[in-house]
Design a protein around this motif. Structure first.
Motif, PDB file in Angstrom:
ATOM      1  N   CYS A  27      28.526  31.954 -11.370  1.00  7.51           N
ATOM      2  CA  CYS A  27      27.832  31.922 -12.666  1.00  7.51           C
ATOM      3  C   CYS A  27      26.321  32.031 -12.475  1.00  7.51           C
ATOM      4  CB  CYS A  27      28.173  30.647 -13.423  1.00  7.51           C
ATOM      5  SG  CYS A  27      29.905  30.539 -13.950  1.00  7.51           S
ATOM      6  N   GLY A  28      25.796  31.243 -11.545  1.00  3.13           N
ATOM      7  CA  GLY A  28      24.353  31.262 -11.317  1.00  3.13           C
ATOM      8  C   GLY A  28      23.852  32.620 -10.858  1.00  3.13           C
ATOM      9  N   LYS A  29      24.569  33.203  -9.875  1.00  3.06           N
ATOM     10  CA  LYS A  29      24.145  34.501  -9.353  1.00  3.06           C
ATOM     11  C   LYS A  29      24.313  35.590 -10.405  1.00  3.06           C
ATOM     12  CE  LYS A  29      22.323  36.862  -6.111  1.00  3.06           C
ATOM     13  NZ  LYS A  29      20.886  36.616  -5.822  1.00  3.06           N
TER      14      LYS A  29
ATOM     15  N   GLY B 147      17.176  38.243 -14.257  1.00  4.30           N
ATOM     16  CA  GLY B 147      16.085  38.190 -13.296  1.00  4.30           C
ATOM     17  C   GLY B 147      15.891  36.786 -12.731  1.00  4.30           C
ATOM     18  N   SER B 148      15.311  36.722 -11.531  1.00  5.91           N
ATOM     19  CA  SER B 148      15.150  35.436 -10.833  1.00  5.91           C
ATOM     20  C   SER B 148      14.202  34.497 -11.568  1.00  5.91           C
ATOM     21  CB  SER B 148      14.649  35.674  -9.410  1.00  5.91           C
ATOM     22  OG  SER B 148      15.600  36.400  -8.660  1.00  5.91           O
ATOM     23  N   PHE B 149      13.125  35.054 -12.150  1.00  3.68           N
ATOM     24  CA  PHE B 149      12.164  34.206 -12.858  1.00  3.68           C
ATOM     25  C   PHE B 149      12.806  33.526 -14.056  1.00  3.68           C
ATOM     26  CE2 PHE B 149       9.272  33.893 -16.512  1.00  3.68           C
ATOM     27  CZ  PHE B 149       8.439  32.883 -16.051  1.00  3.68           C
ATOM     28  N   LYS B 150      13.492  34.306 -14.880  1.00  2.00           N
ATOM     29  CA  LYS B 150      14.111  33.749 -16.082  1.00  2.00           C
ATOM     30  C   LYS B 150      15.248  32.789 -15.720  1.00  2.00           C
ATOM     31  CE  LYS B 150      12.912  37.300 -19.457  1.00  2.00           C
ATOM     32  NZ  LYS B 150      13.436  38.284 -20.446  1.00  2.00           N
ATOM     33  N   PHE B 151      15.956  33.093 -14.629  1.00  2.00           N
ATOM     34  CA  PHE B 151      17.022  32.170 -14.235  1.00  2.00           C
ATOM     35  C   PHE B 151      16.431  30.842 -13.774  1.00  2.00           C
ATOM     36  CE2 PHE B 151      19.740  30.298 -10.919  1.00  2.00           C
ATOM     37  CZ  PHE B 151      20.828  29.978 -11.719  1.00  2.00           C
TER      38      PHE B 151
ATOM     39  N   LEU C 148      25.556  26.730 -17.483  1.00  2.00           N
ATOM     40  CA  LEU C 148      25.587  27.935 -16.646  1.00  2.00           C
ATOM     41  C   LEU C 148      26.839  28.750 -16.940  1.00  2.00           C
ATOM     42  CD1 LEU C 148      24.449  27.013 -13.007  1.00  2.00           C
ATOM     43  CD2 LEU C 148      23.150  28.145 -14.800  1.00  2.00           C
ATOM     44  N   PHE C 149      27.949  28.052 -17.073  1.00  4.85           N
ATOM     45  CA  PHE C 149      29.217  28.723 -17.350  1.00  4.85           C
ATOM     46  C   PHE C 149      29.177  29.432 -18.705  1.00  4.85           C
ATOM     47  CE2 PHE C 149      33.633  28.618 -18.997  1.00  4.85           C
ATOM     48  CZ  PHE C 149      34.220  29.436 -18.051  1.00  4.85           C
ATOM     49  N   PHE C 150      28.610  28.767 -19.715  1.00  2.00           N
ATOM     50  CA  PHE C 150      28.485  29.392 -21.034  1.00  2.00           C
ATOM     51  C   PHE C 150      27.586  30.630 -20.965  1.00  2.00           C
ATOM     52  CE2 PHE C 150      29.310  25.121 -23.343  1.00  2.00           C
ATOM     53  CZ  PHE C 150      30.677  25.358 -23.289  1.00  2.00           C
ATOM     54  N   GLY C 151      26.513  30.532 -20.185  1.00  2.00           N
ATOM     55  CA  GLY C 151      25.618  31.681 -20.037  1.00  2.00           C
ATOM     56  C   GLY C 151      26.314  32.855 -19.379  1.00  2.00           C
ATOM     57  N   TYR C 152      27.084  32.560 -18.333  1.00  2.00           N
ATOM     58  CA  TYR C 152      27.830  33.614 -17.642  1.00  2.00           C
ATOM     59  C   TYR C 152      28.868  34.237 -18.566  1.00  2.00           C
ATOM     60  CZ  TYR C 152      30.491  35.938 -13.940  1.00  2.00           C
ATOM     61  OH  TYR C 152      31.134  36.879 -13.163  1.00  2.00           O
ATOM     62  N   ALA C 153      29.552  33.405 -19.350  1.00  2.00           N
ATOM     63  CA  ALA C 153      30.568  33.898 -20.279  1.00  2.00           C
ATOM     64  C   ALA C 153      29.952  34.780 -21.361  1.00  2.00           C
ATOM     65  CB  ALA C 153      31.314  32.730 -20.913  1.00  2.00           C
ATOM     66  N   SER C 154      28.724  34.469 -21.754  1.00  4.13           N
ATOM     67  CA  SER C 154      28.045  35.291 -22.754  1.00  4.13           C
ATOM     68  C   SER C 154      27.683  36.659 -22.195  1.00  4.13           C
ATOM     69  CB  SER C 154      26.770  34.585 -23.240  1.00  4.13           C
ATOM     70  OG  SER C 154      27.083  33.367 -23.882  1.00  4.13           O
ATOM     71  N   LEU C 155      27.374  36.710 -20.912  1.00 13.33           N
ATOM     72  CA  LEU C 155      26.985  37.977 -20.280  1.00 13.33           C
ATOM     73  C   LEU C 155      28.195  38.804 -19.841  1.00 13.33           C
ATOM     74  CD1 LEU C 155      24.069  36.636 -18.073  1.00 13.33           C
ATOM     75  CD2 LEU C 155      23.826  38.203 -20.016  1.00 13.33           C
ATOM     76  N   TYR C 156      29.230  38.122 -19.377  1.00 11.66           N
ATOM     77  CA  TYR C 156      30.410  38.819 -18.846  1.00 11.66           C
ATOM     78  C   TYR C 156      31.693  38.256 -19.478  1.00 11.66           C
ATOM     79  CZ  TYR C 156      26.756  39.444 -15.303  1.00 11.66           C
ATOM     80  OH  TYR C 156      25.579  39.692 -14.664  1.00 11.66           O
TER      81      TYR C 156
ATOM     82  N   ILE D 195      37.051  35.000 -18.999  1.00 12.15           N
ATOM     83  CA  ILE D 195      36.032  33.956 -19.045  1.00 12.15           C
ATOM     84  C   ILE D 195      35.776  33.481 -20.471  1.00 12.15           C
ATOM     85  CG2 ILE D 195      33.569  33.514 -18.669  1.00 12.15           C
ATOM     86  CD1 ILE D 195      35.016  33.517 -16.095  1.00 12.15           C
ATOM     87  N   LYS D 196      35.767  34.407 -21.429  1.00 10.29           N
ATOM     88  CA  LYS D 196      35.420  34.022 -22.802  1.00 10.29           C
ATOM     89  C   LYS D 196      36.408  33.013 -23.374  1.00 10.29           C
ATOM     90  CE  LYS D 196      37.566  38.249 -24.687  1.00 10.29           C
ATOM     91  NZ  LYS D 196      37.282  39.505 -25.435  1.00 10.29           N
ATOM     92  N   TYR D 197      37.671  33.101 -22.966  1.00  7.56           N
ATOM     93  CA  TYR D 197      38.657  32.147 -23.476  1.00  7.56           C
ATOM     94  C   TYR D 197      38.453  30.758 -22.868  1.00  7.56           C
ATOM     95  CZ  TYR D 197      40.843  36.439 -25.135  1.00  7.56           C
ATOM     96  OH  TYR D 197      41.075  37.646 -25.736  1.00  7.56           O
ATOM     97  N   LEU D 198      38.124  30.723 -21.584  1.00  4.64           N
ATOM     98  CA  LEU D 198      37.830  29.443 -20.944  1.00  4.64           C
ATOM     99  C   LEU D 198      36.581  28.807 -21.559  1.00  4.64           C
ATOM    100  CD1 LEU D 198      38.494  30.338 -17.192  1.00  4.64           C
ATOM    101  CD2 LEU D 198      39.899  28.888 -18.666  1.00  4.64           C
TER     102      LEU D 198
END
Length: 268
Positions: free
Chosen positions: A83-85, A92-96, A128-136, A151-154
């Protein structure tokens, strides 16, 4: 100050591959806690203890793994790193780095509202998980290492759990939980809502433009020769010709041009 200038000044504080270092430290804390189980109680975020001088809790609560078994720890760290990566590669690294630091800051503010509550890293890594689910949203994960599920269902199931918790807690704890996910709200929810609003406004503008550009048909009859209508010239009489040339749907003529049309097709 200009937003880009501010970002350029802060970029020197960017922590590249931050999530790998966090995962490594979580692994260290896990093994240390195996030999000293009471260690975790000294690392949690607890504002009443911070006010007594235990400042390290502001940072160490982020390093507490949720899992208590090595098997599930591996699964937990894999999710956190993935999720973090994934977020870092997308924004981007700065925003993360900013996303992570703001998440930690908001959780510290939340702990002020419930000073005696012990807060661990779970809300942070759920954000982090919610952010990853929003992107992927359509990425798949093996639930319980067996069942592939998107991921979106989880994320939806996890969000329902958070909402349920909000209903059963007192008001100060409710606010604390919302603050714990403020970084996700700022980086993902608010921009998504803004995008929906802008998309809707664009559709409305497009529809308005197309309506203005398209000719307004406010008449019933229009002569196909001179263009006069029953609105511009209400004194005229209009007829439709359904000859072979005009077709079965008919073509409109004013009386004058209808006579001319008939003479032409009759060869006169």
């Amino acid at each position: 100050m200009d937003k880009n200038k501010l970002q350029n000044k802060l970029e020197k504080f960017t922590l590249y591959n931050l999530i790998f270092y966090i995962a490594g430290l979580m692994l260290v804390v896990f093994f240390l806690s195996q030999s000293n189980p009471s260690l975790i109680s000294y690392l949690t975020l607890r504002w009443s203890q911070i006010m007594k001088g235990e400042i390290w809790r502001i940072f160490t609560f982020l390093l507490i793994p949720i899992s208590r078994s090595p098997f599930f720890l591996i699964f937990e760290l894999l999710i956190i790193v993935t999720c973090g990566k994934g977020i870092e590669e997308a924004i981007g690294s700065f925003k993360f780095t900013l996303y992570y630091v703001l998440g930690a800051m908001f959780m510290c503010i939340a702990s002020m509202l419930v000073p005696d509550m012990r807060i661990d890293s779970y809300p942070m890594y759920l954000s982090l998980f919610f952010g990853y689910a929003s992107l992927y949203p359509d990425e798949e994960m093996l639930f319980m290492f067996i069942i592939p599920i998107k991921i979106k269902y989880l994320a939806i199931i996890s969000a329902l759990g958070v909402i349920y918790t909000l209903f059963i807690l007192p008001i100060n704890a409710k606010i604390a939980i919302i603050l714990s996910f403020a970084n996700y709200l700022l980086f993902f929810v608010i921009p998504a809502l803004r995008g929906i609003k802008q998309s809707r406004q664009q559709k409305l503008r497009k529809a308005s433009f197309e309506k203005a550009a398209s000719p307004q048909k406010d008449y019933r009859h229009k002569c196909s020769v001179c263009g006069k209508t029953d609105v511009s010239n209400p004194e005229l009489t209009f007829r439709y010709c359904v000859c072979k040339e005009c077709g079965e749907n008919g073509v409109a003529f004013c009386q004058e041009h209808l006579e001319e049309h008939k003479k032409r097709i009759n060869g006169q």
